[in-house]
Design a protein around this motif. Structure first.
Motif, mmCIF file in Angstrom:
data_model
loop_
_atom_site.group_PDB
_atom_site.id
_atom_site.type_symbol
_atom_site.label_atom_id
_atom_site.label_comp_id
_atom_site.label_asym_id
_atom_site.label_seq_id
_atom_site.Cartn_x
_atom_site.Cartn_y
_atom_site.Cartn_z
ATOM 1 N N GLY A 50 0.795 -1.220 0.000
ATOM 2 C CA GLY A 50 0.000 0.000 0.000
ATOM 3 C C GLY A 50 0.827 1.269 0.000
ATOM 4 N N ILE A 51 2.100 1.151 -0.309
ATOM 5 C CA ILE A 51 3.004 2.305 -0.202
ATOM 6 C C ILE A 51 2.677 3.391 -1.229
ATOM 7 C CG2 ILE A 51 4.890 1.569 -1.715
ATOM 8 C CD1 ILE A 51 5.591 2.855 1.735
ATOM 9 N N GLY A 52 2.162 3.008 -2.396
ATOM 10 C CA GLY A 52 1.827 3.986 -3.434
ATOM 11 C C GLY A 52 0.808 4.996 -2.958
ATOM 12 N N SER A 53 -0.241 4.524 -2.300
ATOM 13 C CA SER A 53 -1.270 5.444 -1.804
ATOM 14 C C SER A 53 -0.744 6.303 -0.664
ATOM 15 C CB SER A 53 -2.510 4.664 -1.360
ATOM 16 O OG SER A 53 -2.189 3.805 -0.279
ATOM 17 N N LEU A 54 0.201 5.761 0.108
ATOM 18 C CA LEU A 54 0.779 6.533 1.208
ATOM 19 C C LEU A 54 1.617 7.706 0.712
ATOM 20 C CD1 LEU A 54 1.933 3.812 3.763
ATOM 21 C CD2 LEU A 54 0.113 5.482 4.058
ATOM 22 N N LEU A 55 2.229 7.551 -0.457
ATOM 23 C CA LEU A 55 3.114 8.596 -0.976
ATOM 24 C C LEU A 55 2.365 9.891 -1.261
ATOM 25 C CD1 LEU A 55 5.535 6.626 -3.309
ATOM 26 C CD2 LEU A 55 6.015 7.603 -1.070
ATOM 27 N N PHE A 56 1.049 9.810 -1.435
ATOM 28 C CA PHE A 56 0.274 11.017 -1.719
ATOM 29 C C PHE A 56 -0.392 11.580 -0.467
ATOM 30 C CE2 PHE A 56 0.591 8.759 -5.753
ATOM 31 C CZ PHE A 56 1.215 9.747 -6.495
ATOM 32 N N ASN A 57 -0.111 10.983 0.663
ATOM 33 C CA ASN A 57 -0.604 11.469 1.947
ATOM 34 C C ASN A 57 0.282 12.640 2.370
ATOM 35 O OD1 ASN A 57 -0.592 11.730 4.857
ATOM 36 N ND2 ASN A 57 -1.766 9.820 4.934
ATOM 37 N N TRP A 58 -0.309 13.744 2.849
ATOM 38 C CA TRP A 58 0.481 14.925 3.192
ATOM 39 C C TRP A 58 1.495 14.633 4.289
ATOM 40 C CZ3 TRP A 58 0.663 17.358 7.912
ATOM 41 C CH2 TRP A 58 -0.313 17.015 8.840
ATOM 42 N N LYS A 59 1.147 13.730 5.211
ATOM 43 C CA LYS A 59 2.096 13.392 6.286
ATOM 44 C C LYS A 59 3.305 12.654 5.715
ATOM 45 C CE LYS A 59 -1.351 13.167 9.941
ATOM 46 N NZ LYS A 59 -2.058 12.290 10.884
ATOM 47 N N MET A 60 3.082 11.777 4.746
ATOM 48 C CA MET A 60 4.192 11.049 4.125
ATOM 49 C C MET A 60 5.077 12.004 3.335
ATOM 50 S SD MET A 60 5.779 8.178 3.717
ATOM 51 C CE MET A 60 4.770 6.736 3.916
#
Length: 153
Positions: free
Chosen positions: A79-89
């Motif tokens: 699930g790392i791809g979706s995390l990359l677009f999270n502002w915290k990430m």
């Protein structure tokens, strides 16, 4: 050679061991004790090797520790791809880049001015002992110090 060569370096190492004990910093205790033991024995001839390669070996071991959750499965990569677009990430990536850059400046400063290392260690230990800090930052502290010092040069 006497059993114990008392000199300024040995006194500083003993002081660091005591500070490490009171601040509950096992890394400082072990490091200073190993160096004191090396200094007082024929192992002293290996100290220049440690001086040359120790920091790089330590960073490698630290990196292995940081990456190990990937291998152990504690961090899932699916699930790392979706995390990359999270502002915290994104913020974490930016801060990570900044801290790595500071660490690089810290290595440069400590190489150019080795006497600063003692002050950085004492400051780090004091931060752990009196301000409930965590002993992770001599390199970063050196990087921050290099930023401050560059303003006065």
């Amino acid at each position: 050679m006497s059993f114990f060569q008392f000199n300024a370096a040995a006194a500083m190492l003993i002081f660091l061991i005591i500070l490490g004990y009171f601040s509950h910093n096992n890394s400082i205790i072990i490091s200073a004790a190993v160096l004191l033991l090396m200094q007082q024995t024929p192992l002293e001839r290996h100290i220049p090797w440690l001086e040359k390669y120790g920091l790089h070996i330590g960073i490698t071991v630290l990196t292995i520790g940081v990456l190990s959750p990937l291998v152990s499965g504690k961090i899932k990569l699916d699930g790392i791809g979706s995390l990359l677009f999270n502002w915290k990430m994104i913020l974490a990536i930016v801060v990570g880049i900044f801290v790595a850059w500071l660490g690089g400046r810290g290595v440069t400063l400590m190489s150019a001015h080795p006497s600063i290392i003692t002050g950085l260690l004492i400051g780090t230990i004091a931060g752990v002992a009196f301000f409930k800090g965590v002993p992770v930052g001599p390199l970063i502290a050196a990087g921050m110090l290099s930023l401050i010092l560059s303003r006065f040069n």
